[in-house]
Design a protein around this motif. Structure first.
Motif, short mmCIF file in Angstrom:
data_model
loop_
_atom_site.label_atom_id
_atom_site.label_comp_id
_atom_site.label_asym_id
_atom_site.label_seq_id
_atom_site.Cartn_x
_atom_site.Cartn_y
_atom_site.Cartn_z
N GLY A 1 20.64 23.06 -23.31
CA GLY A 1 19.34 22.86 -22.70
C GLY A 1 18.55 21.75 -23.37
O GLY A 1 17.83 21.00 -22.70
N LEU A 2 18.68 21.64 -24.68
CA LEU A 2 18.01 20.56 -25.40
C LEU A 2 18.62 19.21 -25.03
O LEU A 2 17.93 18.20 -25.00
N ASN A 3 19.92 19.20 -24.75
CA ASN A 3 20.59 17.95 -24.39
C ASN A 3 20.34 17.54 -22.95
O ASN A 3 20.55 16.39 -22.58
N ASP A 4 19.88 18.50 -22.11
CA ASP A 4 19.69 18.22 -20.69
C ASP A 4 18.46 18.94 -20.14
O ASP A 4 18.57 19.83 -19.32
N PRO A 5 17.25 18.56 -20.64
CA PRO A 5 16.03 19.21 -20.15
C PRO A 5 15.72 18.75 -18.72
O PRO A 5 16.31 17.76 -18.28
N PRO A 6 14.85 19.40 -18.01
CA PRO A 6 14.02 20.53 -18.43
C PRO A 6 14.73 21.87 -18.19
O PRO A 6 15.63 21.97 -17.35
N LEU A 7 14.30 22.86 -18.92
CA LEU A 7 14.82 24.22 -18.80
C LEU A 7 13.81 25.10 -18.09
O LEU A 7 12.61 24.91 -18.23
N ARG A 8 14.31 26.12 -17.40
CA ARG A 8 13.43 27.11 -16.78
C ARG A 8 13.29 28.33 -17.69
O ARG A 8 12.24 28.95 -17.75
N GLU A 9 14.40 28.71 -18.33
CA GLU A 9 14.37 29.88 -19.21
C GLU A 9 15.42 29.74 -20.29
O GLU A 9 16.36 28.96 -20.17
N ILE A 10 15.23 30.51 -21.36
CA ILE A 10 16.21 30.61 -22.43
C ILE A 10 16.32 32.06 -22.84
O ILE A 10 15.43 32.88 -22.54
N ARG A 11 17.38 32.39 -23.52
CA ARG A 11 17.56 33.72 -24.09
C ARG A 11 17.76 33.59 -25.58
O ARG A 11 18.52 32.76 -26.05
N VAL A 12 17.06 34.45 -26.30
CA VAL A 12 17.14 34.47 -27.76
C VAL A 12 17.22 35.93 -28.18
O VAL A 12 16.29 36.70 -27.93
N GLY A 13 18.32 36.32 -28.78
CA GLY A 13 18.47 37.69 -29.24
C GLY A 13 18.33 38.72 -28.14
O GLY A 13 17.80 39.80 -28.36
N GLY A 14 18.79 38.39 -26.94
CA GLY A 14 18.71 39.30 -25.81
C GLY A 14 17.36 39.29 -25.10
O GLY A 14 17.18 40.01 -24.12
N ARG A 15 16.43 38.48 -25.56
CA ARG A 15 15.13 38.38 -24.91
C ARG A 15 15.09 37.10 -24.08
O ARG A 15 15.50 36.05 -24.55
N LYS A 16 14.58 37.23 -22.86
CA LYS A 16 14.50 36.08 -21.97
C LYS A 16 13.09 35.51 -22.02
O LYS A 16 12.11 36.23 -21.93
N TYR A 17 13.02 34.18 -22.19
CA TYR A 17 11.75 33.48 -22.26
C TYR A 17 11.65 32.47 -21.13
O TYR A 17 12.62 31.79 -20.82
N ARG A 18 10.47 32.34 -20.56
CA ARG A 18 10.17 31.34 -19.54
C ARG A 18 9.71 30.08 -20.26
O ARG A 18 8.75 30.10 -21.02
N CYS A 19 10.40 28.99 -20.03
CA CYS A 19 10.07 27.73 -20.71
C CYS A 19 8.82 27.11 -20.09
O CYS A 19 8.73 26.98 -18.88
N THR A 20 7.89 26.75 -20.94
CA THR A 20 6.68 26.08 -20.48
C THR A 20 6.76 24.59 -20.73
O THR A 20 6.03 23.82 -20.12
N MET A 21 7.68 24.15 -21.62
CA MET A 21 7.90 22.74 -21.89
C MET A 21 9.25 22.60 -22.58
O MET A 21 9.58 23.39 -23.47
N SER A 22 10.02 21.63 -22.15
CA SER A 22 11.27 21.35 -22.87
C SER A 22 11.52 19.85 -22.85
O SER A 22 11.21 19.16 -21.90
N SER A 23 12.07 19.38 -23.97
CA SER A 23 12.40 17.96 -24.12
C SER A 23 13.72 17.88 -24.87
O SER A 23 14.40 18.89 -25.06
N LEU A 24 14.07 16.70 -25.33
CA LEU A 24 15.32 16.53 -26.06
C LEU A 24 15.28 17.11 -27.47
O LEU A 24 16.33 17.23 -28.10
N ASP A 25 14.08 17.49 -27.96
CA ASP A 25 14.05 18.05 -29.31
C ASP A 25 13.17 19.29 -29.47
O ASP A 25 13.19 19.91 -30.53
N VAL A 26 12.41 19.68 -28.45
CA VAL A 26 11.53 20.85 -28.57
C VAL A 26 11.54 21.66 -27.28
O VAL A 26 11.55 21.08 -26.19
N ILE A 27 11.53 22.98 -27.44
CA ILE A 27 11.35 23.90 -26.32
C ILE A 27 10.20 24.83 -26.67
O ILE A 27 10.20 25.44 -27.74
#
Length: 137
Positions: free
Chosen positions: A49-75
């Protein structure tokens, strides 16, 4: 300073970040807080996702997050959900958000509770990320 010190002292010590981890861009956890369990699939999805933004959502430790901003180095993301299966999830309530920063060789993940300021968390993650970049990590 060890990788675990970067997590414990650099990210968690101020109390505004609930869980944190540092993992390699090529995979593999370098350090993490006790409750942070980012799967290999989640690590790959974050890097992709960092290599190919923008993202709509990510999962971290089984928790789903809605992305409010994503770029090549920050989500930046908000509104975690507890994922029960691929087709069902339940709200974890107002559980804060997650900020992710990519450096040359690593990814920093910081999950924060609703009482924490996203800008304060971002400042701390950016500070550590910039330090790692300056030191060729």
């Amino acid at each position: 300073m060890s990788w675990q010190d970067f997590v414990d002292k650099g990210l968690l010590e101020g109390g505004i970040i609930r869980e944190a981890a540092i993992f390699g861009i090529d995979g593999g956890i370098w350090a993490q807080s006790a409750g942070c369990n980012i799967s290999e699939d989640e690590q790959r999805a974050i890097v992709d996702g960092l290599n190919d933004p923008p993202l709509r959502e990510i999962r971290v430790g089984g928790r789903k997050y809605r992305c409010t901003m994503s770029s090549l180095d920050v989500i930046l993301s908000k509104g975690a959900l507890v994922v029960e299966s691929d087709d069902r999830s339940r709200s974890g309530g107002d559980v804060g958000g997650c900020i992710i920063k990519k450096t040359n060789q690593a990814v920093i993940v910081a999950e924060y509770p609703p009482k924490s300021s996203e800008m304060d968390v971002l400042a701390g993650v950016e500070q550590l990320g910039n330090y790692l970049i300056r030191n060729n990590y």
